[in-house]
Design an enzyme around this catalytic site. Structure first.
Site, PDB file in Angstrom:
ATOM      1  N   ARG A  63      28.520  78.254  58.204  1.00 47.99           N
ATOM      2  CA  ARG A  63      27.424  77.608  58.919  1.00 47.99           C
ATOM      3  C   ARG A  63      27.529  77.733  60.440  1.00 47.99           C
ATOM      4  O   ARG A  63      26.553  77.501  61.140  1.00 47.99           O
ATOM      5  CB  ARG A  63      27.361  76.117  58.563  1.00 47.99           C
ATOM      6  N   ARG A 123      31.780  84.585  46.021  1.00 43.23           N
ATOM      7  CA  ARG A 123      32.220  83.228  46.363  1.00 43.23           C
ATOM      8  C   ARG A 123      33.318  82.723  45.422  1.00 43.23           C
ATOM      9  O   ARG A 123      33.759  81.570  45.558  1.00 43.23           O
ATOM     10  CB  ARG A 123      31.021  82.274  46.312  1.00 43.23           C
ATOM     11  N   HIS A 164      18.282  76.806  42.991  1.00 45.03           N
ATOM     12  CA  HIS A 164      17.269  76.527  44.006  1.00 45.03           C
ATOM     13  C   HIS A 164      15.877  76.912  43.504  1.00 45.03           C
ATOM     14  O   HIS A 164      14.871  76.392  43.983  1.00 45.03           O
ATOM     15  CB  HIS A 164      17.561  77.318  45.286  1.00 45.03           C
ATOM     16  N   ASP A 235      24.829  68.212  43.336  1.00 50.17           N
ATOM     17  CA  ASP A 235      24.297  69.171  44.287  1.00 50.17           C
ATOM     18  C   ASP A 235      22.950  68.601  44.766  1.00 50.17           C
ATOM     19  O   ASP A 235      22.538  67.504  44.355  1.00 50.17           O
ATOM     20  CB  ASP A 235      24.141  70.538  43.611  1.00 50.17           C
TER      21      ASP A 235
END
Length: 288
Positions: A63, A123, A164, A235
């Site tokens: 980030r 990841r 998402h 989440d």
């Protein structure tokens, strides 16, 4: 913020300027805004200070715009071995803590499978469950020893679809869940991880009707089956995977009813909606 009094605030890339030292000032402002009201309401009871959190996995999940160690992806670190995972955890924990960030929403501990490869890509530490667990545990221990609480994610696992955008379905039989998906989380829990993040995946072998983040069966597996005693967090409740529940408010009540301890909501208006839904559920007895 005073209306919601959250237990944590999570920062995203748009909250971070070119100079990472601004995060230290932001973290201090957040804590000063949250603590007075919290202390007044929690006087005489044991409670945690609100966390300031950020996703700091390394690789593509970074980030900041500079100023911190740019960690390689978990996949690259995993190939380098346990020492590299520990070094990454030391860097992450110490640098985040220096900026006032007290929770690292990392690492992904699940093993890479054909089912989750398209979503997680690099990841993941390893495609071997034992190795993924050992490497994740090394990162967790080092990160927490150096000042930032770690979050093992995403329990019990992911599928190919991006939550998402829609509801992922993990069709693995219970034997595969036990042998492939649970061992990395057992290792994370054994390392003393502070929190475990629930995925929004539907796992018919565990609950044929509800996504993991709002499933009592899945959360019971984590809390009772794996004996996890830390923070069970969802989440983001605004993801499309939970859209069938009627929005973040009903999803929040469902998650709390199922046993979640912390709700992630990535928007101020949605957070107010969640607060209102929780208060209504308390008033009508849906929540104790």
């Amino acid at each position: 913020m005073q209306a919601v009094r959250p237990g944590a605030v999570i920062l995203f890339g748009f909250n971070v300027s070119e100079d990472p030292r601004s995060v230290a000032a932001l973290s201090a402002d957040l804590r000063s805004a949250l603590l007075p009201g919290r202390m007044a309401n929690d006087a005489g009871s044991a409670s945690l200070d609100p966390f300031v959190a950020i996703d700091h996995e390394g690789g593509s999940v970074y980030r900041f715009k500079g100023g911190l160690t740019r960690l390689p992806s978990a996949r690259i670190l995993g190939k380098a071995g346990t020492a590299a995972a520990k070094a990454a955890g030391v860097a992450a924990g110490s640098e985040l803590r220096a900026l006032g960030v007290t929770m690292n929403a990392a690492p992904v501990v699940e093993a890479l499978t054909e089912g989750n490869r398209a979503f997680l890509v690099d990841r993941v530490w390893s495609d071997d469950p034992a190795s993924a667990g050992a490497l994740g545990a090394a990162f967790i221990d080092a990160c927490q020893t150096n000042g930032a609480a770690a979050v093992a994610k995403h329990f019990p696992g992911n599928a190919a679809a991006d939550p998402h955008r829609g509801l992922p379905v993990l069709p693995a039989p219970r034997t595969v869940i036990d042998d492939v998906y649970l061992p990395p989380f057992r290792a994370a829990i054994a390392s003393g991880v502070s929190a475990v993040m629930l995925s929004h995946v539907l796992v018919p072998a565990l609950d044929p009707d509800l996504p993991a983040s709002v499933s009592k069966a899945v959360i019971d597996l984590l809390k009772r089956g794996l004996e996890f005693r830390g923070i069970v967090m969802t989440d983001d409740l605004q993801m499309a995977a939970l859209s069938g529940l009627g929005g973040p408010g009903p999803a929040a009540v469902a998650a709390l009813s199922a046993g979640a301890d912390m709700l992630m909501v990535s928007g101020g208006r949605a957070a107010l909606d969640v607060r209102a839904a929780v208060l209504r559920a308390l008033e009508d007895g849906t929540l104790s």
